[in-house]
Scaffold this motif. Structure first.
Motif, mmCIF file in Angstrom:
data_model
loop_
_atom_site.group_PDB
_atom_site.id
_atom_site.type_symbol
_atom_site.label_atom_id
_atom_site.label_comp_id
_atom_site.label_asym_id
_atom_site.label_seq_id
_atom_site.Cartn_x
_atom_site.Cartn_y
_atom_site.Cartn_z
ATOM 1 N N ALA A 92 -3.364 6.903 -5.523
ATOM 2 C CA ALA A 92 -4.023 7.739 -4.436
ATOM 3 C C ALA A 92 -3.950 9.211 -5.129
ATOM 4 O O ALA A 92 -3.336 9.616 -5.676
ATOM 5 C CB ALA A 92 -3.528 7.711 -3.208
ATOM 6 N N ARG A 121 -0.618 3.605 -3.212
ATOM 7 C CA ARG A 121 -0.938 4.879 -2.901
ATOM 8 C C ARG A 121 0.043 5.803 -3.507
ATOM 9 O O ARG A 121 -0.546 6.671 -4.066
ATOM 10 C CB ARG A 121 -0.686 5.243 -1.583
ATOM 11 N N SER A 122 1.192 5.567 -4.111
ATOM 12 C CA SER A 122 2.001 6.273 -4.587
ATOM 13 C C SER A 122 1.575 6.333 -6.106
ATOM 14 O O SER A 122 1.400 7.610 -6.942
ATOM 15 C CB SER A 122 3.549 6.016 -4.688
ATOM 16 N N HIS A 142 -7.294 0.546 2.033
ATOM 17 C CA HIS A 142 -7.118 0.340 3.445
ATOM 18 C C HIS A 142 -6.419 -1.070 3.594
ATOM 19 O O HIS A 142 -6.785 -1.792 2.899
ATOM 20 C CB HIS A 142 -8.423 0.465 4.043
ATOM 21 N N THR A 194 0.322 6.411 4.352
ATOM 22 C CA THR A 194 -0.816 6.994 4.168
ATOM 23 C C THR A 194 -1.237 8.102 3.140
ATOM 24 O O THR A 194 -2.292 8.475 2.473
ATOM 25 C CB THR A 194 -1.463 7.405 5.445
ATOM 26 N N ASN A 195 -0.251 8.951 3.278
ATOM 27 C CA ASN A 195 -0.201 10.307 2.522
ATOM 28 C C ASN A 195 0.571 10.031 1.206
ATOM 29 O O ASN A 195 1.678 9.687 1.052
ATOM 30 C CB ASN A 195 0.533 11.485 3.229
ATOM 31 N N PRO A 196 0.045 10.010 0.184
ATOM 32 C CA PRO A 196 0.725 9.506 -1.019
ATOM 33 C C PRO A 196 2.115 10.247 -1.379
ATOM 34 O O PRO A 196 2.856 9.677 -2.193
ATOM 35 C CB PRO A 196 -0.501 9.569 -2.432
ATOM 36 N N ASN A 252 -7.144 8.033 -0.594
ATOM 37 C CA ASN A 252 -5.847 7.429 -0.760
ATOM 38 C C ASN A 252 -5.955 5.943 -1.274
ATOM 39 O O ASN A 252 -5.146 4.971 -0.913
ATOM 40 C CB ASN A 252 -5.082 7.435 0.334
ATOM 41 N N ALA A 253 -6.984 5.430 -1.869
ATOM 42 C CA ALA A 253 -7.114 4.141 -2.524
ATOM 43 C C ALA A 253 -7.287 2.902 -2.205
ATOM 44 O O ALA A 253 -7.980 2.151 -2.587
ATOM 45 C CB ALA A 253 -5.939 4.108 -3.718
ATOM 46 N N MET A 274 0.847 -1.336 0.061
ATOM 47 C CA MET A 274 -0.001 -0.113 -0.034
ATOM 48 C C MET A 274 0.684 1.103 0.092
ATOM 49 O O MET A 274 0.460 2.240 -0.636
ATOM 50 C CB MET A 274 -0.852 -0.099 1.382
ATOM 51 N N ALA A 278 4.397 8.229 0.193
ATOM 52 C CA ALA A 278 4.336 6.782 -0.114
ATOM 53 C C ALA A 278 5.713 6.419 -1.347
ATOM 54 O O ALA A 278 5.922 7.116 -2.049
ATOM 55 C CB ALA A 278 2.940 6.265 -0.863
#
Ligand code: RTP
Ligand code: MG
Length: 143
Positions: A108, A104-105, A117, A93-95, A114-115, A90, A98
């Motif tokens: 998101a 997420r990179s 969980h 949390t913050n792309p 953010n795509a 994943m 990431a």
């Protein structure tokens, strides 16, 4: 090594962008097996219950708005160290934080949208799996 199960969500932003298959491919390519899966559109009550640990956080209302904005895919992933393996797939949390090549990179929109969980520990994985799936809905994989 430990065979674990973890709980995963493909959030409304990624479902809307037709990324279900691409994200399932990342799980399977990493050796995680999908042992339960379904699409659901959360009610506010369901979203608030799922994210109850964040109830007092300033972003809670926006998080519930977002998670109820469209259908999601929920799944149980099984594999060696599945909880940590999925968190690594994943990314942060913050792309913006990431690592390259993480979900997420790559997919998101923002820290809010953010795509995906993924459970953050074995205990939360067990709780989150039980929140969405009955025992009969989980199919043990022998191969
Ligand atoms: P998740 O639970 O969704 O897998 O994400 P996470 O463990 O990486 O992050 P967590 O701290 O559990 O936060 C849950 C979700 O709340 C939103 N959030 N927004 N605006 C903010 O500062 C903020 N912080 C968290 C994110 O959508 C995060 O995934
Ligand atoms: Mg979390």
């Amino acid at each position: 090594m430990a065979l674990e199960r973890t709980f995963s969500i493909i959030k409304p932003d990624a479902v809307a962008k037709n990324l279900i298959g691409a994200i399932y491919n990342r799980f399977e390519s990493a050796g995680l097996k999908i042992v339960a899966s379904k699409m659901v559109h959360l009610t506010r009550e369901q979203a608030e219950g799922f994210y109850a640990e964040h109830k007092e956080r300033p972003f809670f209302g926006a998080l519930v708005d977002f998670m109820t904005s469209g259908p999601i895919m929920v799944q149980v992933l099984e594999g060696e160290n599945a909880v940590l393996a999925n968190r690594e797939i994943m990314g942060a949390t913050n792309p913006a934080d990431a690592a390259r090549g993480t979900l997420r990179s790559d997919y998101a929109n923002s820290i809010d949208e953010n795509a995906v969980h993924g459970s953050d520990a074995l205990a939360s994985a067990e709780r989150e799996i039980a929140y969405f799936f009955s025992a009969e809905e989980i199919c043990p994989r022998t191969r």
